[in-house]
Scaffold this active site. Structure first.
Site, PDB file in Angstrom:
ATOM      1  N   SER A 431      35.050   2.090 -68.446  1.00 34.35           N
ATOM      2  CA  SER A 431      33.819   2.325 -67.687  1.00 34.35           C
ATOM      3  C   SER A 431      33.509   1.167 -66.751  1.00 34.35           C
ATOM      4  O   SER A 431      33.797   0.007 -67.073  1.00 34.35           O
ATOM      5  CB  SER A 431      32.632   2.504 -68.635  1.00 34.35           C
ATOM      6  N   PRO A 432      32.891   1.460 -65.608  1.00 33.42           N
ATOM      7  CA  PRO A 432      32.359   0.368 -64.788  1.00 33.42           C
ATOM      8  C   PRO A 432      31.178  -0.281 -65.511  1.00 33.42           C
ATOM      9  O   PRO A 432      30.169   0.375 -65.756  1.00 33.42           O
ATOM     10  CB  PRO A 432      31.919   1.078 -63.496  1.00 33.42           C
ATOM     11  N   GLN A 509      33.659   1.319 -57.935  1.00 33.50           N
ATOM     12  CA  GLN A 509      32.452   2.127 -57.822  1.00 33.50           C
ATOM     13  C   GLN A 509      31.528   1.477 -56.789  1.00 33.50           C
ATOM     14  O   GLN A 509      31.138   0.318 -56.942  1.00 33.50           O
ATOM     15  CB  GLN A 509      31.744   2.202 -59.175  1.00 33.50           C
ATOM     16  N   TYR A 591      19.440   4.330 -58.982  1.00 32.47           N
ATOM     17  CA  TYR A 591      19.770   3.525 -57.817  1.00 32.47           C
ATOM     18  C   TYR A 591      19.508   4.334 -56.543  1.00 32.47           C
ATOM     19  O   TYR A 591      19.031   5.475 -56.614  1.00 32.47           O
ATOM     20  CB  TYR A 591      21.214   3.030 -57.912  1.00 32.47           C
ATOM     21  N   ARG A 639      29.401   9.664 -59.636  1.00 22.58           N
ATOM     22  CA  ARG A 639      28.627   9.545 -60.881  1.00 22.58           C
ATOM     23  C   ARG A 639      27.218  10.055 -60.631  1.00 22.58           C
ATOM     24  O   ARG A 639      26.554   9.638 -59.679  1.00 22.58           O
ATOM     25  CB  ARG A 639      28.579   8.103 -61.376  1.00 22.58           C
ATOM     26  N   GLY A 732      33.041   2.407 -72.655  1.00 22.20           N
ATOM     27  CA  GLY A 732      32.471   1.150 -72.184  1.00 22.20           C
ATOM     28  C   GLY A 732      32.436   0.065 -73.237  1.00 22.20           C
ATOM     29  O   GLY A 732      33.308  -0.789 -73.308  1.00 22.20           O
ATOM     30  N   ARG A 733      31.408   0.088 -74.085  1.00 21.75           N
ATOM     31  CA  ARG A 733      31.194  -1.000 -75.045  1.00 21.75           C
ATOM     32  C   ARG A 733      32.416  -1.281 -75.928  1.00 21.75           C
ATOM     33  O   ARG A 733      32.712  -2.447 -76.201  1.00 21.75           O
ATOM     34  CB  ARG A 733      29.954  -0.706 -75.892  1.00 21.75           C
TER      35      ARG A 733
END
Length: 778
Positions: A431-432, A509, A591, A639, A732-733
């Site tokens: 993941s970004p 991204q 965003y 996304r 991700g994590r």
């Protein structure tokens, strides 16, 4: 104590029995509205796990129930003339009437008084009559006692979209059977299982709209049975269907009510005495029949309630505390099962979404619909089934990617995937993830180590974090950029390393922070504005992300939008110069581009506000400019926030339409995230909690998807990819904790075909040996 259970179904009978067994000093009465021999429904289902709990609670009744069971090991899925069979499922069926008879007899043996043919409409009058110290409301989903105190219990009832009719047949079914038939009006499905040596339950279900269009609302009982017999002739094999309904038409069919209560315990005044009233079974909650857990929940409620009352309380305070412990313990377990039931229900409400899949993929999707049954669990139950499935899946994946077909079974996670001219070696995406470690937008040694390590760690695609298209587009001063020549050179160094040292692909991204910009790095106060050096912010409409804290972003005007579009194009061209394989446009998480899409943040009155199509107009304009500037042979994903988790915000229904708009504009894939648009959000977290968004978008909008959120095991990835819920999984994590997560997971599930960097080969061999010993319990 004097305890009265209202309702002589499994919940009330079993509660009365266990309470009496735990303390024979209690006077326990079960009051039932129907006569002793009356019952409705055909058979009920238990799992082997449930039977184990019953044996611990009361061995004699458990033995009697087990002796009356019809067991099956397999599940058969009939779809488009094919039958897919999976073994190892360990379920049991028993006639509802037989179950009630066993529990009634056991209650009488234990000294529980059974009162039949008595309607209870007033718990106070009931408590007066029996001198009750506790009233247990086990009077079903339409509980009179719960309704009398709805302001306290706060029931939430949600009717599901399907109609169903509960029928029976004398057809033998050697497996739990799901059968699907398509009509001109839509899909029907049958859930069938044998519960004794002669009889089977046969539930027919379809969407309410399909039911109405088929004319079933106006058919009498005989016509309804004839309709269903014709429709499911292949699985019925000539056996007639039977009904216990007194009349036909709409009266035969129901819509399942999903019920959850905020409170389960109340107290009523009975002649100056405070008498607790507690809910149990269907009076407190329901779980859709498609996961076969309604009776299980009722019996487990009874076990928990009897445990809470196991010792005669010294005071009302002790009783109250015990009842609250019962509620707290059961609410947690019920919510877990209701979550699984919701997933299952939604699957059956959307059969058309999956109907074009290969038959084995359709069956796999059905088997894993609730997310309780996973890929490795299926492998444990039926290795031959999973081996065959993996071989077919790997063959099709290789053909799609244009690579050699493997000769052995390959877990779906490790199959290749092609998008335009890019072939990913597997389905894992890093993941970004924002690192806040750049200086003046320049990605340095930290990013080389960070992204390089994860490329070496086995993922098919490594995504750089959101990279900002201008200085005032940054979230924080430590965010990476792609708006100066030195940014391009820095990224080129990292991309070249990934390509030279690994067989991973690397993507970037691109985004603009909008109203969430000019803030501190996460560890200095997430979303908090800078103490000094803030820059002006723009958004779709004026907004302050953190009320009373954040800067107020002004509304972007035409000049702003033209500049921002040009910034995205410049960054896209720079990403191409840097050599990235993949580009993603960030239109999520509140965003800038996301702020145009969500009605929570877009209150514009011009052509960029109002309808969903208008709100997507500027993000689509930016996307078109990005796509035109990006090499044709390289993919662009988008996304989106698939759910704002706020009333009045974006919903999963909207997300499908958003995906369709981007697909029409040329997007290759949708990265399905959610939330972070408003601090008022109330997300529901859990394992793979955002995967249903990916599933819906992929299979309704007809575009490839990336699933994200709560994906932490190879088992999750395999289950998601195999079921067609996504094409890629972003993790991700777990990748922050372990850069080689992908390689570690391959070894953990026993897959030795993952390619390691040759320098790390000794580590591969040792890890595989160690994890193999763990799996064998050595």
């Amino acid at each position: 104590m004097n305890i009265v259970c209202v309702g002589g179904g499994p919940a009330g009978l079993y509660a009365g029995l266990l309470i009496k067994l735990r303390d024979p000093r209690h006077a326990v009465t079960v009051v039932e509205r129907n006569r002793a021999g009356d019952t409705f429904g055909w058979g009920v289902v238990f799992s082997d796990q449930t039977l184990g709990k019953l044996a611990l609670a009361d061995a004699p009744s458990a033995r009697a129930i087990e002796g009356a069971f019809n067991r099956w090991d397999a599940i058969d899925v009939h779809i488009r003339g094919a039958t897919v069979t999976s073994h190892g499922h360990g379920f049991c069926g028993i006639a509802r009437k037989r179950l009630l008879g066993i529990l009634q007899a056991r209650c009488e043996e234990a000294g529980v008084e059974l009162v039949f043919g008595t309607e209870v409409a007033d718990e106070v009058a009931l408590a007066q009559r029996y001198g009750a110290d506790l009233v247990v409301a086990a009077d079903g989903v339409r509980s009179t006692l719960r309704s009398r105190h709805a302001d306290v219990f706060q029931p939430d009832v949600e009717e599901q979209q399907c109609r169903y009719v509960w029928l029976g047949t004398r057809r033998d079914f050697s497996a739990f059977t799901f059968a699907f038939e398509e009509t001109v009006h839509g899909w029907f499905q049958a859930h069938a299982y044998q519960y004794d040596d002669q009889n089977s339950t046969f539930i027919v279900e379809t969407l309410d709209a399909t039911w109405r269009a088929s004319g079933l609302a106006d058919m009498d009982a005989d016509a309804t049975l004839a309709f269903c017999e014709r429709l499911f002739a292949r699985v019925l094999g000539g056996a007639p269907l039977l009904t216990q309904a007194a009349r036909g038409g709409a009266g035969m069919w129901s819509r399942f009510p999903r019920l959850a209560c905020r409170q389960w315990v109340h107290a009523v005044d009975v002649d100056g005495r405070r008498v607790p009233l507690v809910l149990m079974g269907d009076a407190a909650h329901t779980a859709h029949f498609s996961i076969g857990s309604g009776t299980r929940l009722a019996l487990e409620d009874a076990i928990a309630l009897s445990a809470a009352l196991s010792a005669a309380p010294d005071s009302n305070d002790d009783l109250d505390a015990g009842l609250l412990r019962y509620q707290a313990a059961r609410v947690v377990e019920v919510l877990k099962l209701q979550s699984a039931a919701r997933n299952s229900t939604e699957w059956f409400e959307n059969v058309a979404r999956y109907s074009a899949m290969p038959q084995d993929a359709f069956a796999y999707s059905l088997l894993t619909r609730s997310q309780r049954l996973s890929h490795e669990n299926l492998r444990l139950r039926d290795p031959a089934y999973i081996d065959g499935f993996e071989r077919r899946f790997a063959r099709d994946a290789a053909l799609q990617a244009g690579v050699g077909v493997p000769t052995t079974a390959t877990p779906p996670m490790f199959t290749p995937f092609r998008m335009r001219g890019v072939v990913l070696k597997n389905r894992v995406v890093v993941s970004p993830m924002a690192q806040y470690s750049c200086i003046d937008g320049v990605a340095g040694d930290f990013h080389l180590a960070h992204l390089g390590a994860r490329a070496l760690g086995g993922a098919g695609l490594v995504m750089a974090e959101m990279t900002c298209v201008s200085a005032d587009a940054r979230i924080t001063p430590r965010c990476p950029g792609l708006y100066l020549p030195q940014h391009t050179l820095a990224w080129r160094r990292i991309v070249d390393f990934v390509h030279a040292a690994s067989d991973a692909k690397i993507g970037i991204q691109l985004g603009h922070a909008g109203a969430k910009g000019s803030t501190r790095p996460m560890w200095e106060g997430i979303d908090q504005p800078l103490a000094l050096g803030n820059w002006p912010l723009v958004s779709a409409s004026p907004q302050q992300y953190l009320a009373g804290v954040s800067q107020v972003a002004r509304e972007a005007n035409d000049d702003d939008m033209a500049r921002i579009e040009a910034d995205f194009v410049r960054a896209t061209l720079a990403a191409g110069e840097a050599g990235f394989d993949w580009l993603e446009l960030h239109c999520a998480h509140g965003y800038l581009l996301s702020s145009f899409i969500s009605p929570l943040t877009n209150r514009r009155l011009d052509a960029y506000g109002g309808s969903l199509a208008n709100r997507c107009r500027f993000p689509l304009r930016v996307f078109a400019a990005v796509r035109a500037a990006w090499p044709e042979h390289l993919p662009v994903s988008v996304r989106i926030s698939s759910h704002d988790w706020v009333d009045g915000g974006i919903t999963p229904v909207d997300a499908v339409e958003i995906a369709r708009l981007f697909r029409a504009a040329g997007a290759d894939m949708i990265d399905c995230s959610s939330g972070q648009v408003s601090k008022a959000e109330q997300p529901v977290y859990g394992r793979m909690y955002q995967t249903p968004f990916s599933d819906r978008i992929r299979n309704e909008a007809g575009i490839a998807t990336i699933a994200v959120g709560g994906i932490s095991e190879a088992d999750h990835v395999n289950s998601i990819i195999a079921a067609g819920r996504a094409d890629l999984c972003a993790v991700g994590r777990p990748h922050l904790a372990n850069p080689a997560w992908t390689l570690n997971e391959a070894a953990r599930i026993g897959y030795t075909g993952a390619a390691w960097p040759r320098q790390y080969a000794p580590g591969k061999q040792q890890l595989e040996r160690n994890l193999a010993r763990e799996r064998q319990g050595m």
